[in-house]
Write an enzyme that holds these catalytic residues in place. Structure first.
Site, PDB file in Angstrom:
ATOM      1  N   ALA A   1     118.301  23.697  19.168  1.00  0.00           N
ATOM      2  CA  ALA A   1     117.154  23.842  20.013  1.00  0.00           C
ATOM      3  C   ALA A   1     116.459  22.833  20.244  1.00  0.00           C
ATOM      4  O   ALA A   1     115.888  22.514  21.160  1.00  0.00           O
ATOM      5  CB  ALA A   1     116.341  25.126  19.443  1.00  0.00           C
TER       6      ALA A   1
ATOM      7  N   GLN B   1     124.368  25.234  19.613  1.00  0.00           N
ATOM      8  CA  GLN B   1     123.763  26.641  18.961  1.00  0.00           C
ATOM      9  C   GLN B   1     123.006  27.430  20.078  1.00  0.00           C
ATOM     10  O   GLN B   1     122.578  28.313  19.915  1.00  0.00           O
ATOM     11  CB  GLN B   1     122.818  26.534  17.763  1.00  0.00           C
ATOM     12  CG  GLN B   1     123.596  26.037  16.572  1.00  0.00           C
ATOM     13  CD  GLN B   1     122.584  25.653  15.645  1.00  0.00           C
ATOM     14  OE1 GLN B   1     122.035  24.625  15.644  1.00  0.00           O
ATOM     15  NE2 GLN B   1     122.505  26.537  14.543  1.00  0.00           N
ATOM     16  N   ASN B   2     122.773  26.541  21.153  1.00  0.00           N
ATOM     17  CA  ASN B   2     121.786  26.865  22.298  1.00  0.00           C
ATOM     18  C   ASN B   2     122.636  27.976  23.182  1.00  0.00           C
ATOM     19  O   ASN B   2     123.756  27.919  23.562  1.00  0.00           O
ATOM     20  CB  ASN B   2     121.238  25.570  23.039  1.00  0.00           C
ATOM     21  CG  ASN B   2     120.779  24.850  22.075  1.00  0.00           C
ATOM     22  OD1 ASN B   2     120.280  25.235  21.134  1.00  0.00           O
ATOM     23  ND2 ASN B   2     120.656  23.511  22.491  1.00  0.00           N
TER      24      ASN B   2
ATOM     25  N   ASP C   1     121.091  28.505  26.264  1.00  0.00           N
ATOM     26  CA  ASP C   1     120.292  28.010  27.706  1.00  0.00           C
ATOM     27  C   ASP C   1     121.226  27.555  28.645  1.00  0.00           C
ATOM     28  O   ASP C   1     120.777  27.150  29.890  1.00  0.00           O
ATOM     29  CB  ASP C   1     119.137  26.938  27.396  1.00  0.00           C
ATOM     30  CG  ASP C   1     119.633  25.735  26.700  1.00  0.00           C
ATOM     31  OD1 ASP C   1     120.591  25.327  27.003  1.00  0.00           O
ATOM     32  OD2 ASP C   1     118.689  25.360  25.831  1.00  0.00           O
TER      33      ASP C   1
ATOM     34  N   HIS D   1     126.789  30.223  19.665  1.00  0.00           N
ATOM     35  CA  HIS D   1     125.916  31.369  19.526  1.00  0.00           C
ATOM     36  C   HIS D   1     125.967  32.111  20.750  1.00  0.00           C
ATOM     37  O   HIS D   1     125.274  32.980  21.069  1.00  0.00           O
ATOM     38  CB  HIS D   1     124.559  31.136  19.263  1.00  0.00           C
ATOM     39  CG  HIS D   1     124.634  30.453  17.870  1.00  0.00           C
ATOM     40  ND1 HIS D   1     123.379  30.081  17.233  1.00  0.00           N
ATOM     41  CD2 HIS D   1     125.324  30.676  16.883  1.00  0.00           C
ATOM     42  CE1 HIS D   1     123.600  29.589  16.000  1.00  0.00           C
ATOM     43  NE2 HIS D   1     125.026  30.028  15.809  1.00  0.00           N
TER      44      HIS D   1
ATOM     45  N   CYS E   1     124.880  50.070  31.819  1.00  0.00           N
ATOM     46  CA  CYS E   1     126.131  50.000  32.271  1.00  0.00           C
ATOM     47  C   CYS E   1     126.386  51.021  33.374  1.00  0.00           C
ATOM     48  O   CYS E   1     125.778  52.233  33.241  1.00  0.00           O
ATOM     49  CB  CYS E   1     127.086  50.338  31.067  1.00  0.00           C
ATOM     50  SG  CYS E   1     128.903  50.510  31.622  1.00  0.00           S
TER      51      CYS E   1
ATOM     52  N   ASN F   1     116.702  13.552  14.737  1.00  0.00           N
ATOM     53  CA  ASN F   1     116.088  15.094  14.598  1.00  0.00           C
ATOM     54  C   ASN F   1     114.495  14.525  14.128  1.00  0.00           C
ATOM     55  O   ASN F   1     114.373  13.239  13.806  1.00  0.00           O
ATOM     56  CB  ASN F   1     116.672  15.847  13.236  1.00  0.00           C
ATOM     57  CG  ASN F   1     116.481  17.219  13.553  1.00  0.00           C
ATOM     58  OD1 ASN F   1     116.411  17.845  14.578  1.00  0.00           O
ATOM     59  ND2 ASN F   1     116.230  17.721  12.267  1.00  0.00           N
TER      60      ASN F   1
END
Length: 350
Positions: free
Chosen positions: A48, A130-131, A133, A150, A184, A249
């Protein structure tokens, strides 16, 4: 404990001398390695932190992170908003949050376009993200370049396993922005974007690519991740023992005792500071600034022009220069702190 540590160290070769491919444990050392014939395949592991300059919050920052700002949803605890068992009973908080964070409202950052440059220069083996977006895709990476560990908003499925009807991103977007819980059309159960919640398995592609990619990687570049979520965090230990690893980081992470890591099945952690350090480099600070510093050293002057051009194209397509103003090229800190927090004790110890 010391007896067991020594036994495992000898048995697993944890204390044996490893081949050193970096002539210096700094960003400059990584640069020279990237410019050599030894470095042909780069894997990026991102979280992120590479999207925060686009206006998307990370998860764990104490005051600005996502988990610190969920009080309005009245959750039993912050992580519940991403737990599949809670979602099936109470989907409303997730979809309210999804409206705020929905892909398409943000522009890729300098980090995303740096990864694209790696691809254009023939160096990118894969980007593991891991994002959720989708900014890697917006920046120009193709599905084959990515492992969206993810999950993704690109498709959605009915949570009823006996149904499993698939829905498109545009269908889901319409439902989310109409503030209706997506149901659904076939069985009236909730429809969930194909992002991985706590309690769900990672996509099969994560494991298949992991098996094929890491045996041949020449450099790991890890950016904007706390390396706290498994099994993604264990990827740093999948590369060959000689493979250099660069962390960009805000703080050092991934530092696990090699013995304890092996005992827990997590592999060896990163070592930036000990006398035995030989392949890990930490550049601490803003991820965008770290990518600019590395691009400068590599001579990739086109990075900032690429960001400006692509952002202008996105603005033109959206018809609004005001969309996501925070994602414009951030002012360069002069000079780029190329050696910041790279292993500063190196010269003192040699």
């Amino acid at each position: 404990m010391d007896f067991l540590r020594n036994l495992f160290t000898q048995t697993l070769g944890l204390g044996s001398q490893k081949e050193r491919l970096l002539d210096e444990l700094t960003l400059e050392g990584v640069t020279r390695y990237m410019q050599s014939e030894r470095c042909r395949r780069v894997i990026c592991l991102v979280g992120a932190g590479i999207s925060t300059s686009a206006g998307i919050p990370d998860f764990r920052s104490p005051s600005t992170g996502l988990y610190a700002n969920l009080e309005k949803y009245h959750l039993p605890y912050p992580e519940a908003i991403f737990e599949i068992s809670y979602f099936k009973k109470h989907p409303e908080p997730f979809f309210a949050l999804a409206k705020e964070l929905y892909p398409g409202q943000f522009k890729p950052t300098i980090c995303h376009y740096f990864i694209r440059l790696l691809k254009e220069k023939g160096l990118l083996l894969r980007c593991y993200t891991q994002n959720i977006d989708t900014l890697e895709r917006v920046a120009g990476l193709e599905p084959q370049d990515l492992v969206e560990a993810h999950g993704t908003f690109y498709t959605s499925h009915c949570v009823n396993t006996s149904c499993g009807k698939e829905y498109t991103m545009s269908w889901m977007k319409e439902k989310i922005f109409s503030e209706a819980t997506p149901k659904c059309e076939k069985c009236q159960n909730v429809v969930k974007p194909d992002i991985v919640f706590f309690g769900e398995n990672l996509p099969p592609r994560f494991f298949s690519c992991m098996q094929s990619d890491f045996s041949k990687v020449d450099l790991l570049i890890i950016m904007g991740t706390s390396l706290q979520v498994q099994p993604f965090a264990s990827l740093i230990s999948k590369a060959p023992l000689a493979t250099p690893r660069l962390l960009i980081n805000k703080e050092k992470t991934g530092q696990t005792d090699p013995f304890l890591g092996m005992m827990m099945g997590l592999g060896g952690g990163m070592d930036f500071d000990s006398k035995k350090a030989y392949r890990d480099v930490a550049w601490l600070g803003d991820c965008d600034q770290g990518c600019l510093a590395l691009a400068d050293l590599l001579g990739w002057k086109e990075l900032e022009d690429l960001v400006r051009r692509e952002h202008a194209n996105i603005d033109a397509q959206s018809g609004s220069q005001a969309s996501n103003p925070s994602a414009t090229v951030s002012p360069r800190k002069s000079p780029p702190p190329a050696k910041e927090a790279a292993r500063t004790k190196e010269k003192e110890e040699h």
